[in-house]
Motif scaffolding. Sequence first.
Motif, PDB file in Angstrom:
ATOM      1  N   LYS A  20       0.832  -1.211   0.000  1.00  0.00           N
ATOM      2  CA  LYS A  20       0.000   0.000   0.000  1.00  0.00           C
ATOM      3  C   LYS A  20       0.862   1.256   0.000  1.00  0.00           C
ATOM      4  N   ASP A  21       2.017   1.162   0.640  1.00  0.00           N
ATOM      5  CA  ASP A  21       2.937   2.314   0.643  1.00  0.00           C
ATOM      6  C   ASP A  21       3.386   2.664  -0.769  1.00  0.00           C
ATOM      7  N   GLU A  22       3.759   1.595  -1.506  1.00  0.00           N
ATOM      8  CA  GLU A  22       4.232   1.819  -2.887  1.00  0.00           C
ATOM      9  C   GLU A  22       3.113   2.368  -3.769  1.00  0.00           C
ATOM     10  N   LEU A  23       1.927   1.897  -3.509  1.00  0.00           N
ATOM     11  CA  LEU A  23       0.783   2.394  -4.274  1.00  0.00           C
ATOM     12  C   LEU A  23       0.608   3.898  -4.048  1.00  0.00           C
ATOM     13  N   TRP A  55      -0.076  15.429 -30.840  1.00  0.00           N
ATOM     14  CA  TRP A  55       0.263  14.693 -29.595  1.00  0.00           C
ATOM     15  C   TRP A  55      -0.922  14.411 -28.656  1.00  0.00           C
ATOM     16  N   GLY A  56      -2.024  15.093 -28.924  1.00  0.00           N
ATOM     17  CA  GLY A  56      -3.169  14.964 -27.996  1.00  0.00           C
ATOM     18  C   GLY A  56      -3.561  13.515 -27.716  1.00  0.00           C
ATOM     19  N   LYS A  57      -3.671  12.757 -28.816  1.00  0.00           N
ATOM     20  CA  LYS A  57      -4.144  11.386 -28.655  1.00  0.00           C
ATOM     21  C   LYS A  57      -3.148  10.553 -27.845  1.00  0.00           C
ATOM     22  N   GLU A  58      -1.885  10.698 -28.205  1.00  0.00           N
ATOM     23  CA  GLU A  58      -0.853   9.898 -27.509  1.00  0.00           C
ATOM     24  C   GLU A  58      -0.798  10.218 -26.026  1.00  0.00           C
ATOM     25  N   LEU A  59      -0.969  11.513 -25.753  1.00  0.00           N
ATOM     26  CA  LEU A  59      -0.937  11.933 -24.350  1.00  0.00           C
ATOM     27  C   LEU A  59      -2.088  11.291 -23.564  1.00  0.00           C
ATOM     28  N   ASN A  60      -3.274  11.285 -24.190  1.00  0.00           N
ATOM     29  CA  ASN A  60      -4.431  10.680 -23.511  1.00  0.00           C
ATOM     30  C   ASN A  60      -4.247   9.187 -23.295  1.00  0.00           C
ATOM     31  N   VAL A  61      -3.644   8.510 -24.272  1.00  0.00           N
ATOM     32  CA  VAL A  61      -3.392   7.066 -24.121  1.00  0.00           C
ATOM     33  C   VAL A  61      -2.444   6.835 -22.944  1.00  0.00           C
ATOM     34  N   ALA A  62      -1.392   7.681 -22.855  1.00  0.00           N
ATOM     35  CA  ALA A  62      -0.431   7.521 -21.752  1.00  0.00           C
ATOM     36  C   ALA A  62      -1.121   7.743 -20.410  1.00  0.00           C
ATOM     37  N   LYS A  63      -1.986   8.728 -20.358  1.00  0.00           N
ATOM     38  CA  LYS A  63      -2.697   9.026 -19.112  1.00  0.00           C
ATOM     39  C   LYS A  63      -3.575   7.838 -18.696  1.00  0.00           C
ATOM     40  N   GLN A  64      -4.259   7.255 -19.693  1.00  0.00           N
ATOM     41  CA  GLN A  64      -5.113   6.104 -19.376  1.00  0.00           C
ATOM     42  C   GLN A  64      -4.290   4.921 -18.860  1.00  0.00           C
ATOM     43  N   LYS A  65      -3.093   4.755 -19.453  1.00  0.00           N
ATOM     44  CA  LYS A  65      -2.222   3.667 -18.984  1.00  0.00           C
ATOM     45  C   LYS A  65      -1.891   3.847 -17.514  1.00  0.00           C
ATOM     46  N   VAL A  66      -1.520   5.095 -17.159  1.00  0.00           N
ATOM     47  CA  VAL A  66      -1.177   5.373 -15.754  1.00  0.00           C
ATOM     48  C   VAL A  66      -2.369   5.067 -14.848  1.00  0.00           C
ATOM     49  N   GLU A  67      -3.552   5.553 -15.255  1.00  0.00           N
ATOM     50  CA  GLU A  67      -4.732   5.371 -14.394  1.00  0.00           C
ATOM     51  C   GLU A  67      -5.117   3.903 -14.263  1.00  0.00           C
ATOM     52  N   SER A  68      -5.048   3.169 -15.375  1.00  0.00           N
ATOM     53  CA  SER A  68      -5.491   1.775 -15.251  1.00  0.00           C
ATOM     54  C   SER A  68      -4.457   0.940 -14.486  1.00  0.00           C
ATOM     55  N   PHE A  69      -3.172   1.332 -14.602  1.00  0.00           N
ATOM     56  CA  PHE A  69      -2.168   0.624 -13.802  1.00  0.00           C
ATOM     57  C   PHE A  69      -2.443   0.839 -12.305  1.00  0.00           C
ATOM     58  N   TYR A  70      -2.777   2.088 -11.951  1.00  0.00           N
ATOM     59  CA  TYR A  70      -3.076   2.407 -10.547  1.00  0.00           C
ATOM     60  C   TYR A  70      -4.283   1.592 -10.075  1.00  0.00           C
ATOM     61  N   LYS A  71      -5.336   1.575 -10.902  1.00  0.00           N
ATOM     62  CA  LYS A  71      -6.563   0.897 -10.509  1.00  0.00           C
ATOM     63  C   LYS A  71      -6.349  -0.610 -10.332  1.00  0.00           C
ATOM     64  N   SER A  72      -5.653  -1.217 -11.312  1.00  0.00           N
ATOM     65  CA  SER A  72      -5.486  -2.679 -11.207  1.00  0.00           C
ATOM     66  C   SER A  72      -4.554  -3.038 -10.048  1.00  0.00           C
ATOM     67  N   SER A  73      -3.551  -2.176  -9.772  1.00  0.00           N
ATOM     68  CA  SER A  73      -2.678  -2.451  -8.620  1.00  0.00           C
ATOM     69  C   SER A  73      -3.476  -2.388  -7.322  1.00  0.00           C
ATOM     70  N   LEU A  74      -4.343  -1.390  -7.225  1.00  0.00           N
ATOM     71  CA  LEU A  74      -5.172  -1.254  -6.015  1.00  0.00           C
ATOM     72  C   LEU A  74      -6.045  -2.492  -5.826  1.00  0.00           C
ATOM     73  N   GLU A  75      -6.675  -2.938  -6.930  1.00  0.00           N
ATOM     74  CA  GLU A  75      -7.546  -4.114  -6.827  1.00  0.00           C
ATOM     75  C   GLU A  75      -6.767  -5.348  -6.396  1.00  0.00           C
ATOM     76  N   GLN A  76      -5.598  -5.494  -6.992  1.00  0.00           N
ATOM     77  CA  GLN A  76      -4.788  -6.668  -6.651  1.00  0.00           C
ATOM     78  C   GLN A  76      -4.410  -6.679  -5.178  1.00  0.00           C
ATOM     79  N   LEU A  77      -4.014  -5.520  -4.684  1.00  0.00           N
ATOM     80  CA  LEU A  77      -3.632  -5.436  -3.269  1.00  0.00           C
ATOM     81  C   LEU A  77      -4.806  -5.788  -2.371  1.00  0.00           C
ATOM     82  N   GLU A  78      -5.993  -5.282  -2.740  1.00  0.00           N
ATOM     83  CA  GLU A  78      -7.157  -5.556  -1.893  1.00  0.00           C
ATOM     84  C   GLU A  78      -7.506  -7.028  -1.906  1.00  0.00           C
ATOM     85  N   GLU A  79      -7.412  -7.619  -3.083  1.00  0.00           N
ATOM     86  CA  GLU A  79      -7.736  -9.039  -3.190  1.00  0.00           C
ATOM     87  C   GLU A  79      -6.777  -9.909  -2.385  1.00  0.00           C
ATOM     88  N   SER A  80      -5.503  -9.584  -2.484  1.00  0.00           N
ATOM     89  CA  SER A  80      -4.526 -10.450  -1.805  1.00  0.00           C
ATOM     90  C   SER A  80      -4.446 -10.139  -0.315  1.00  0.00           C
TER      91      SER A  80
END
Length: 336
Positions: A20-23, A55-80
């Motif tokens: 959770k600290d790393e998250l 660059w607009g599109k690429e920037l948005n894709v990068a932002k989504q990657k960051v957000e979904s990585f955060y979300k899936s990490s949070l879910e994984q931590l909660e599950e385990s």
Amino acid sequence: MKEQIDNLVDELKNFKISSKDELEKFRLKFLVKKGLVNDLFNEFKSLTGEEKKKWGKELNVAKQKVESFYKSSLEQLEESGVGNSEVESELPGYFSELGGRHPISYVVEEMNQIFERLGFSVSVGPEVEDDWHNFSALNFPPNHPARDMQDTFFVEDDIALRTHTSSVQVRLMEEGNLPIRSVMPGRVYRNEAISARSNCFFHQVEGLYINKGVSFLDLKQTLYNFVQEFFGANTKVRFRASYFPFTEPSAEMDIFLGTETESDYKLTKGTGWLEILGCGMVDPNVLENCKIDSNEYSGFAFGLGVDRIAMLKYGVKDLRTFFNNDKRFLDQFATL
Ligand code: DAH
């Protein structure tokens, strides 16, 4: 811009989250107002129209990657369950309280033990009982007024909550393993007004001895013995003639408490005597109902009221307090 977006994605790839600290560190680095994602968007604002398109599109894709990585990490931590069960070895452990035996159970056990020393076994029967075992076999004819001695809770026409433990006598006699020498503790139910001295359910210990040549003297001696063990060697008792459909002759037994203390005075209604049981010689009709030859066998029976004796033993003034489940009351008996 391309370089910055690539850097962001690289940083993202290198980030490992396993606590959770790393998250939280990840969130602070990438996702807060002054984090990397917002930095890029601020820079994006200063680009020309052409570049924004590029660059607009690429920037948005990068932002989504960051957000979904955060979300899936949070879910994984909660599950385990990581972070939920961190062991803090310095903290004192939880103290789990031990329960105690209920005072009524304790009195029943004490009674059983006294009778076991006299050679009685302990038997139990069902609390929901049919008419035969609760009444008919015990010589209560249908519609006989004696049935009104015990206000009954009916479940169906011929099925009721047992009004006394005498029903278990019938079950034992029907089994036919003679001789029988048994006590039968249990809860019984009657549709009575609830007060400090009576409840719609209470407890009895039934006793039964069937053998060849059993006499009233055996009954008296057994009960004297019980009283001396339970209440003390000098306890005075008396027998009063009484009536029960299933015994002949029948009696009730009282013990002498005196009237010196206010509670003894009240409990004995000013007489000094407290009734603790009904008893008698098993009526030959009952033996025959249970297929026992009454010319060959005879027996005695008794039914002890447990709750009043428990009140007496523990100085409890209101019977209802035994069953309110008030922990403060029950805790007093926890060491029993
Ligand atoms: N069953 C009776 C009652 O609940 C008590 C009783 C009386 C039991 C006489 C007996 C007996 O076994 O012999 O009131």
